[in-house]
Design a protein around this motif. Structure first.
Motif, PDB file in Angstrom:
ATOM      1  N   LYS A   1       0.839  -1.211   0.000  1.00 48.88           N
ATOM      2  CA  LYS A   1       0.000   0.000   0.000  1.00 48.88           C
ATOM      3  C   LYS A   1       0.871   1.257   0.000  1.00 48.88           C
ATOM      4  CE  LYS A   1      -3.677  -2.477   2.455  1.00 48.88           C
ATOM      5  NZ  LYS A   1      -4.706  -2.445   3.501  1.00 48.88           N
TER       6      LYS A   1
ATOM      7  N   LYS B   1      -0.552   4.854  -0.627  1.00 48.68           N
ATOM      8  CA  LYS B   1      -1.356   5.610   0.333  1.00 48.68           C
ATOM      9  C   LYS B   1      -0.797   7.023   0.526  1.00 48.68           C
ATOM     10  CE  LYS B   1      -3.505   2.324   3.565  1.00 48.68           C
ATOM     11  NZ  LYS B   1      -3.508   1.899   4.985  1.00 48.68           N
TER      12      LYS B   1
ATOM     13  N   SER C   1       2.278  -1.831  -4.414  1.00 51.05           N
ATOM     14  CA  SER C   1       0.856  -1.502  -4.292  1.00 51.05           C
ATOM     15  C   SER C   1       0.128  -2.652  -4.965  1.00 51.05           C
ATOM     16  CB  SER C   1       0.537  -0.173  -4.975  1.00 51.05           C
ATOM     17  OG  SER C   1      -0.861   0.029  -5.004  1.00 51.05           O
TER      18      SER C   1
END
Length: 662
Positions: free
Chosen positions: A199, A202, A236
């Protein structure tokens, strides 16, 4: 560049006795890891700079090559572990798509590995599953594991099948309680770890901080020098991209797949007698029961005789492998034979359990059975004896319940079932409330009716002291609500371990150790106190001295005065006394819990009350406009809510609570 200081104690460790060599090695590995991430060392530490240029890790690699066992270059066996909701299953989907293992494109909102109904509804992985991809001519067997602590038994058994581990860490949250649990298991087995900071897209991502915290966790858990120098990939998964650095993200997952090929190759000896330990059990409607496991040594062929043993010193039973499969993407492909290092699926062998070993009948060498941590919680499960018993379900008897639990024990290694003095009741032991309620929910959907008693924690005596299980509770919430949460957990004998500083977004994180028995109902209260803005995760922290008594419930129950159908007229009067669980049209019976009283102590209310019809009263007056909607409780919330003399009635059509149960 971010300069940092080394404490005088750590610097002095270089000049102490040989017993400090391990600490020095860890210190230098810390330097190398941090320098690689852009930190600069003060000029005063030129000896440390020189040490960094010394090929220390080559010493480790030379030592590892001295082992006599052979390795296979064409296979890698890896498990993906992480805290719940850090993206394990999404990462598997990304790897399958990037390696072109499946023809159809996977949507970002889909999770191909989570094919169980409850997994899709809850958004979590409950059962460990296998997949395989072919990348640059090398077969990579992947095991997707659950992230919730209650399903730790699934993680423990599949780690026996692999040689390397992918540890996923959220780029914003960093290591969480379950990260510690799964990492500790992997390090204890000696596995090399590839850290994947997921992630990374983010807005609140902080990769440097996350990697530092992960390194600190490795050192804290006693990782070896070789394990501590872990490689890092940033990804990701939902966007199907990865790269070696946060600012060098590629267009696909090739950076991660390339790094996976650098993980240890499976050690094996094809010339030794067969050893295949069963780590998982499956089923097929056409060929029956399936065993899944890794071949430690030797070769296994289709339609050949083998031996089955439950461990060293136990008798070996004759068996025959009728079908043999290897994993291929999300499915399996039939194969004629497989040799050491591979993860295979077989059929034809009857009456085996997880942890058993398939051996060579001529030279049986069974492996030690798989050890799983003991349960921490139990519930009583009995035949439904409520006034509405038998209305919705088709599996009602104690024999039906026992047969289903026996079947569950074959695959659920962390579960235990014991008989009680009552022939209609059994005591079911598990790793936590979620572990047990997932089983109950599965049985409910299969047509079972049953009554569930109040959960009980399992105490132990340690060094002559009464001890009980504690949970490590991690809470993230807006700062303005922190006082209410601190007060709530403190009243439940919680002990604060850590409280972080407030982030720019106004979020504060806290860690508590709380008795497991005090966690009942905490999640509901926490959401109410923070208006649904808190995020809470828990994991088993171990046994601690008994914390003492506390008030579990401040308010009493609203009980139904009689059996019948709930009316809006009855609810209008009852809702003045508290909040209700039942709405107009629901069927209720006497002493059923229909709501929460606004004061301490139970109160009987007549929710079935009907309006008296006279020439002055009309049945058509609209009372529904003044009825407050009922609170809909899930199975977990209902089981958490009940106390000692209460029960939860579970049927395919409804979940009810009542007084005076098992």
């Amino acid at each position: 560049k971010k300069p940092f200081r080394i404490s005088e104690t750590a610097a002095a460790a270089r000049h102490t006795a040989p017993t400090a060599m391990r600490g020095l090695t860890t210190l230098l590995l810390s330097f190398s890891a941090r320098v690689a991430r852009g930190y600069s060392l003060p000029a005063a530490y030129s000896p440390a700079r020189a040490a960094l240029r010394t090929p220390m890790l080559h010493v480790c690699s030379r030592a590892s090559t001295m082992k006599a066992s052979a390795t296979r270059d064409d296979i890698r066996n890896i498990a993906i572990v992480a805290h719940v909701d850090h993206g394990k299953t999404t990462l598997v989907d990304a790897m399958l798509q990037s390696a072109q293992a499946i023809e159809t494109e996977i949507s970002k909102d889909d999770r191909m590995m989570d094919n169980n109904d409850q997994e899709k509804e809850r958004g979590i992985t409950i059962l460990a599953k296998n997949a395989a991809i072919d990348y640059k001519g090398i077969k990579v067997n992947i095991v997707d594991t659950p992230g919730h602590a209650d399903f730790g038994g699934e993680v423990e058994r599949v780690l026996n099948m692999v040689d390397g581990v992918l540890l996923l860490v959220d780029a914003a949250e960093g290591p969480k309680p379950q990260t510690r649990f799964v990492l500790k298991k992997a390090l204890a087995m000696g596995h090399r770890v590839l850290v994947v900071v997921n992630k990374i897209d983010k807005p609140a991502a902080r990769p440097d901080y996350v990697v530092d915290k992960t390194f600190d966790l490795f050192v804290e858990l006693g990782a070896s020098d070789e394990q501590t120098d872990f490689p890092i990939v940033y990804s990701s998964a939902i966007n199907r991209i990865a790269g070696p650095e946060p600012d060098q993200i590629g267009d696909d997952m090739s950076a991660l797949l390339d790094q996976i090929l650098e993980l240890p190759k499976p050690e094996c000896d094809v010339n030794e007698p067969l050893q295949l330990q069963i780590s998982n059990i499956g089923s097929d409607p056409f060929i029956g029961r399936l065993g899944i496991g890794r071949i430690k040594s030797g070769t296994i062929r289709k339609n050949t005789a083998v031996g089955l043993s439950s461990g060293p010193g136990t008798p070996v039973k004759a068996a025959k492998v009728s079908e043999l499969f290897g994993f291929d993407a999300l499915g399996r492909a039939s194969i004629e034979e497989a040799s050491a290092g591979e993860i295979v699926v077989f059929s034809g062998v009857q009456d085996f359990n997880i942890g058993d070993t398939l051996v060579d009948p001529a030279d049986p060498r069974p492996l030690e059975p798989i050890e799983v941590e003991e349960p921490t919680m139990s519930i009583a499960m009995s035949v439904n004896k409520s006034p509405f018993a038998g209305r919705a379900g088709k599996l009602l008897t104690s024999r039906n319940i026992r047969d289903r639990l026996d079947k569950e024990l074959e695959t659920n290694v962390a579960l235990q079932v014991k008989e009680t003095a009552d022939s209609d009741t059994v005591q079911v032991f598990g790793r936590g409330l979620l572990h047990l309620t997932v089983l109950v929910e599965s049985m409910r959907r299969e047509g079972f009716e049953m009554m569930i008693g109040c959960p009980k924690v399992l105490e132990q005596e340690v060094d002559g002291k009464r001890c009980e299980p504690f949970e490590l509770v991690d809470v993230e919430l807006p700062e303005e609500y922190s006082g209410a949460v601190i007060d709530m957990l403190g009243m439940r004998k919680g002990m604060m371990q850590e409280m972080g500083s407030v982030t720019p977004e106004g979020i504060v994180s806290m860690q508590y150790e709380v008795p497991s028995r005090a966690m009942a109902g905490v999640k509901t209260r926490l959401m109410s106190a923070t208006r649904g803005l808190a995020v809470m995760t828990t994991t088993f922290a171990g046994y601690r001295p008994y914390a003492g008594e506390f008030d579990k419930r401040e308010r009493g129950n609203l009980l139904s005065h009689e059996s019948g159908t709930v009316t809006s007229h009855g609810i209008m009067k009852a809702q003045e006394r508290g909040s209700l669980f039942s709405g107009p049209g629901d069927e209720v019976y006497e002493n059923q819990i229909v709501g929460i009283h606004q004061r301490a102590g139970d109160l009987k209310v007549n929710v079935c009350r009907t309006k008296q019809l006279t020439n002055m009263r009309s049945a058509g007056k609209d009372d529904n406009a003044n009825v407050i909607p009922a609170t809909d409780l899930s199975l977990e919330e209902a089981v958490e809510y009940i106390e000692e003399d209460e029960f939860v009635e579970v049927t395919p059509a409804a979940i009810r609570m009542g007084k005076g149960g098992k």
